[in-house]
Design a protein around this motif. Structure first.
Motif, PDB file in Angstrom:
ATOM      1  N   GLN A 134      18.375  28.203  35.641  1.00 16.34           N
ATOM      2  CA  GLN A 134      17.269  29.150  35.610  1.00 16.34           C
ATOM      3  C   GLN A 134      17.723  30.572  35.289  1.00 16.34           C
ATOM      4  O   GLN A 134      16.879  31.444  35.073  1.00 16.34           O
ATOM      5  CB  GLN A 134      16.554  29.147  36.969  1.00 16.34           C
ATOM      6  CG  GLN A 134      15.855  27.851  37.283  1.00 16.34           C
ATOM      7  CD  GLN A 134      15.352  27.788  38.710  1.00 16.34           C
ATOM      8  OE1 GLN A 134      15.730  26.901  39.428  1.00 16.34           O
ATOM      9  NE2 GLN A 134      14.522  28.728  39.122  1.00 16.34           N
ATOM     10  N   THR A 135      19.028  30.824  35.262  1.00 17.30           N
ATOM     11  CA  THR A 135      19.560  32.167  35.040  1.00 17.30           C
ATOM     12  C   THR A 135      20.506  32.151  33.845  1.00 17.30           C
ATOM     13  O   THR A 135      21.513  31.444  33.863  1.00 17.30           O
ATOM     14  CB  THR A 135      20.325  32.661  36.293  1.00 17.30           C
ATOM     15  OG1 THR A 135      19.489  32.500  37.428  1.00 17.30           O
ATOM     16  CG2 THR A 135      20.742  34.106  36.151  1.00 17.30           C
ATOM     17  N   LYS A 136      20.189  32.914  32.845  1.00 18.52           N
ATOM     18  CA  LYS A 136      20.958  32.917  31.595  1.00 18.52           C
ATOM     19  C   LYS A 136      22.440  33.206  31.829  1.00 18.52           C
ATOM     20  O   LYS A 136      23.307  32.578  31.236  1.00 18.52           O
ATOM     21  CB  LYS A 136      20.359  33.938  30.634  1.00 18.52           C
ATOM     22  CG  LYS A 136      20.986  33.928  29.282  1.00 18.52           C
ATOM     23  CD  LYS A 136      20.297  34.911  28.351  1.00 18.52           C
ATOM     24  CE  LYS A 136      20.942  34.894  26.997  1.00 18.52           C
ATOM     25  NZ  LYS A 136      20.300  35.824  26.089  1.00 18.52           N
ATOM     26  N   MET A 137      22.748  34.120  32.740  1.00 18.23           N
ATOM     27  CA  MET A 137      24.146  34.503  32.959  1.00 18.23           C
ATOM     28  C   MET A 137      24.955  33.385  33.630  1.00 18.23           C
ATOM     29  O   MET A 137      26.163  33.345  33.499  1.00 18.23           O
ATOM     30  CB  MET A 137      24.224  35.790  33.777  1.00 18.23           C
ATOM     31  CG  MET A 137      23.732  36.981  32.977  1.00 18.23           C
ATOM     32  SD  MET A 137      23.776  38.605  33.797  1.00 18.23           S
ATOM     33  CE  MET A 137      24.539  38.397  35.331  1.00 18.23           C
ATOM     34  N   LEU A 138      24.298  32.490  34.349  1.00 19.66           N
ATOM     35  CA  LEU A 138      24.996  31.405  35.034  1.00 19.66           C
ATOM     36  C   LEU A 138      24.998  30.098  34.240  1.00 19.66           C
ATOM     37  O   LEU A 138      25.751  29.182  34.558  1.00 19.66           O
ATOM     38  CB  LEU A 138      24.357  31.146  36.403  1.00 19.66           C
ATOM     39  CG  LEU A 138      24.435  32.295  37.401  1.00 19.66           C
ATOM     40  CD1 LEU A 138      23.605  31.980  38.635  1.00 19.66           C
ATOM     41  CD2 LEU A 138      25.879  32.574  37.775  1.00 19.66           C
ATOM     42  N   ALA A 139      24.182  30.016  33.204  1.00 22.14           N
ATOM     43  CA  ALA A 139      24.049  28.782  32.436  1.00 22.14           C
ATOM     44  C   ALA A 139      25.365  28.365  31.771  1.00 22.14           C
ATOM     45  O   ALA A 139      25.625  27.177  31.580  1.00 22.14           O
ATOM     46  CB  ALA A 139      22.952  28.922  31.390  1.00 22.14           C
ATOM     47  N   GLY A 140      26.214  29.311  31.445  1.00 26.09           N
ATOM     48  CA  GLY A 140      27.509  28.989  30.835  1.00 26.09           C
ATOM     49  C   GLY A 140      28.392  28.144  31.742  1.00 26.09           C
ATOM     50  O   GLY A 140      29.179  27.323  31.269  1.00 26.09           O
TER      51      GLY A 140
END
Length: 140
Positions: free
Chosen positions: A49-55
């Protein structure tokens, strides 16, 4: 057995499904970080749900043989974009959870998972056990 990473938004049933697959007692537990069990990699919903954690999910998917995209049968929407599975270097399957819920619409959730590219979709209930054996057989 092949290892699966479970990906989905918060409260879609990833941890409960992990407990069912591992034969553990079902009890609520909030996943705070990526948990790498023998058979399952359980991820926090905030990671998708969070772009910065998707990696982090992309990196951890290399530890798995199969990527499982989870979608609750009670969801009014899907987080997954159409044809998103083409980005993965692993086999991607869909898993519809909470099919036993009174507000479940498993057909709609299955259609959304097929739209995002899942060719194989399992409908499961961690509480009743429906679909769990089929999923375990597929992983073996």
């Amino acid at each position: 057995m092949r290892k699966i990473i479970l990906i989905g938004r918060s409260e879609c049933g990833k941890t409960t499904l992990t407990q069912a697959l591992m034969g553990k007692k079902i009890e609520y537990q909030k996943t705070q970080s990526i948990c790498n069990e023998n058979l399952v990699i359980d991820t926090p919903g905030e990671y998708i749900q969070t772009k910065m954690l998707a990696g982090a999910i992309a990196l951890y998917s290399y530890e798995a043989d199969i990527v499982g995209l989870l979608l609750s049968a009670t969801e009014p929407f899907s987080l997954y974009s159409p044809n998103i599975t083409g980005q993965s270097t692993r086999e991607v399957i869909g898993i519809v959870t909470k099919i036993d819920h009174k507000n479940a619409d498993s057909h709609r959730a299955e259609r959304w998972l097929r739209l995002c590219g899942c060719k194989k979709v399992f409908c499961v209930s961690a509480y009743t056990g429906e679909g769990i054996c089929e999923l375990l057989n597929y992983l073996s």
